[in-house]
Design a protein around this motif. Structure first.
Motif, PDB file in Angstrom:
ATOM      1  N   ASP A 376      -6.667   0.762 -14.928  1.00  0.00           N
ATOM      2  CA  ASP A 376      -6.017  -0.283 -14.145  1.00  0.00           C
ATOM      3  C   ASP A 376      -4.928   0.315 -13.255  1.00  0.00           C
ATOM      4  O   ASP A 376      -4.138   1.136 -13.692  1.00  0.00           O
ATOM      5  CB  ASP A 376      -5.398  -1.320 -15.086  1.00  0.00           C
ATOM      6  N   THR A 377      -4.883  -0.096 -12.006  1.00  0.00           N
ATOM      7  CA  THR A 377      -3.908   0.440 -11.058  1.00  0.00           C
ATOM      8  C   THR A 377      -2.983  -0.643 -10.499  1.00  0.00           C
ATOM      9  O   THR A 377      -2.296  -0.421  -9.498  1.00  0.00           O
ATOM     10  CB  THR A 377      -4.626   1.133  -9.882  1.00  0.00           C
ATOM     11  N   ARG A 378      -2.923  -1.800 -11.153  1.00  0.00           N
ATOM     12  CA  ARG A 378      -2.112  -2.893 -10.616  1.00  0.00           C
ATOM     13  C   ARG A 378      -0.610  -2.649 -10.761  1.00  0.00           C
ATOM     14  O   ARG A 378       0.199  -3.267 -10.073  1.00  0.00           O
ATOM     15  CB  ARG A 378      -2.482  -4.204 -11.309  1.00  0.00           C
TER      16      ARG A 378
END
Length: 411
Positions: A376-378
């Motif tokens: 996840d890169t949020r």
């Protein structure tokens, strides 16, 4: 952060060699995810967690346990297994309150249904993991597989200074307890992993409120007034600078302002100004000295500008200082469940946590529970309206707690 051991490709998604009972079955896993989502949809602020308390109590009673609501009216304490009155118990602690911020998630069915309230710090996950551990341990106790009694602590008002832990302790939750452990969601750690640290893992956090007063007047004649706008500005700038030179830099004492208010008109020198902020500190001894240091610095700067200062220094929480033996227990439990590759070294943060109050009485430790979906890169963070978790963390938390309870009982 870095893993203690490399994660072999052939062990991805596989637990470490586990001989301990207490793994989470599919049916209970699904129930706990649903329970967490229900809490997430119905967040309640500190000391107002009546629905949350009732939901936990009902589920524990259905498992044949006997929870007791704390004296403040919310939160519970519940023993799993019969305490012999002699052997110190291991306590598992969860905080149950939410935050006064709106839930800004738009793509999940369990978004908060309460305006301007959200479980944006993961307390719904903390609560669910301790509940799940209690249910698993109760089943093991019925099979004669629980070595010693274990205490569950569901604490209200963690987000309210000085923290609901103070009231929980006053309600007797530590009587008979020899060690206490907890987890805190960490969106910087992948789900399936935990972060551990011996020593201080959080900082102290206090609240500071300052009032400045003096004769006001016309901006055409500032020499006849106490220029409170300038005085407030100098307090805001100079007090943090003074503190940085009056304490050891390694203590990490930081004063950060969140509010400054004064004046109502452009041509009127005001008679009153207000500032408020937080004092955070990495070192326990420096935290003990902080109120006197802050008072002296504020009085000094305000006095230079002929402003009268009134200081309200609200004691918050000391740092959470993890006991080495308790970290060893969590390390062994996670290694048993998932393997050493699932453990990371973690850093001390500037966040505050009232779990520290328990550690003033008994040894214990808090682990960081990974909740970030792998890849996840949020960049999600705590105390933001879009905060969410990978619900695999619930399984990890339950199995960590149950393994720790079984290992503690064998030692």
């Amino acid at each position: 952060m870095k893993s203690r051991a490399s994660r072999p490709e052939d062990l991805v998604d596989q637990p470490g060699g586990g001989g301990l009972p207490g793994r989470l079955g599919d049916e209970l896993r699904a129930e706990l995810i649903a329970f967490r989502r229900d809490l997430h949809m119905h967040p309640e602020l500190g000391n107002q967690e009546f629905r949350t308390t009732a939901a936990i109590k009902d589920r524990l009673e259905k498992a044949g346990l006997k929870p007791r609501v704390l004296d403040v009216g919310t939160g519970l304490v519940c023993d799993v297994g019969e305490w012999d009155g002699v052997t110190p118990m291991l306590a598992l602690r969860a905080d149950i309150d939410a935050l006064p911020i709106p839930d800004t998630k738009v793509d999940v069915p369990y978004r908060s249904t309460v305006p301007d309230r959200a479980h944006a710090c993961g307390h719904d996950v903390h609560t669910t993991t301790v509940l799940g551990a209690g249910l698993v341990l109760a089943a093991l106790d019925r099979q004669g597989l629980l070595p010693n009694a274990v205490r569950l602590v569901f604490q209200p008002a963690e987000e309210v200074l000085p923290g609901g832990a103070v009231d929980a302790i006053a309600s007797g939750v530590l009587e008979g307890v020899g060690r206490i452990i907890a987890v805190h969601c960490d969106p910087k750690v992948d789900a399936g992993k935990i972060g551990l640290r011996v020593g201080a893992i959080t900082s102290a956090c206090d609240r500071l409120e300052i009032s400045l007063d003096g004769p006001g007047g016309h901006t055409a004649r500032p020499h006849l007034t106490t220029d409170l706008v300038t005085a407030a500005a100098r307090v805001a700038v100079d007090v943090p600078a003074l503190l940085s030179r009056r304490v050891d830099a390694r203590s990490g004492l930081v004063l950060t302002w969140g509010r400054l208010h004064t004046g109502h008109a452009p041509n009127v020198v005001p008679q009153h100004a207000e500032l408020s902020g937080t004092v955070r500190c990495l070192d326990l001894e420096a935290w003990r000295d902080a109120p006197d240091l802050v008072h002296a610095a504020v009085d000094e700067v305000a006095g230079m500008h002929r402003a009268k200062s009134v200081i309200n220094y609200v004691r918050g929480v000391p740092p959470v200082v993890n006991d080495a033996e308790s970290i060893g227990l969590l390390d062994a439990a996670m290694t048993e469940r998932r393997g050493a590759y699932a453990i990371e070294d973690t850093e001390q943060s500037l966040g505050g946590e009232d779990f520290s109050w328990y550690l003033e009485h008994v040894p214990g430790a808090m682990a960081r529970l990974g909740v970030r979906p792998p890849g996840d890169t949020r960049g999600l963070d705590l105390h933001r309206g879009n905060f969410d978790v990978d619900e695999e963390a619930i399984t990890v938390g339950v199995e960590l707690f149950t393994a720790a309870a079984l290992l503690a009982g064998r030692s």
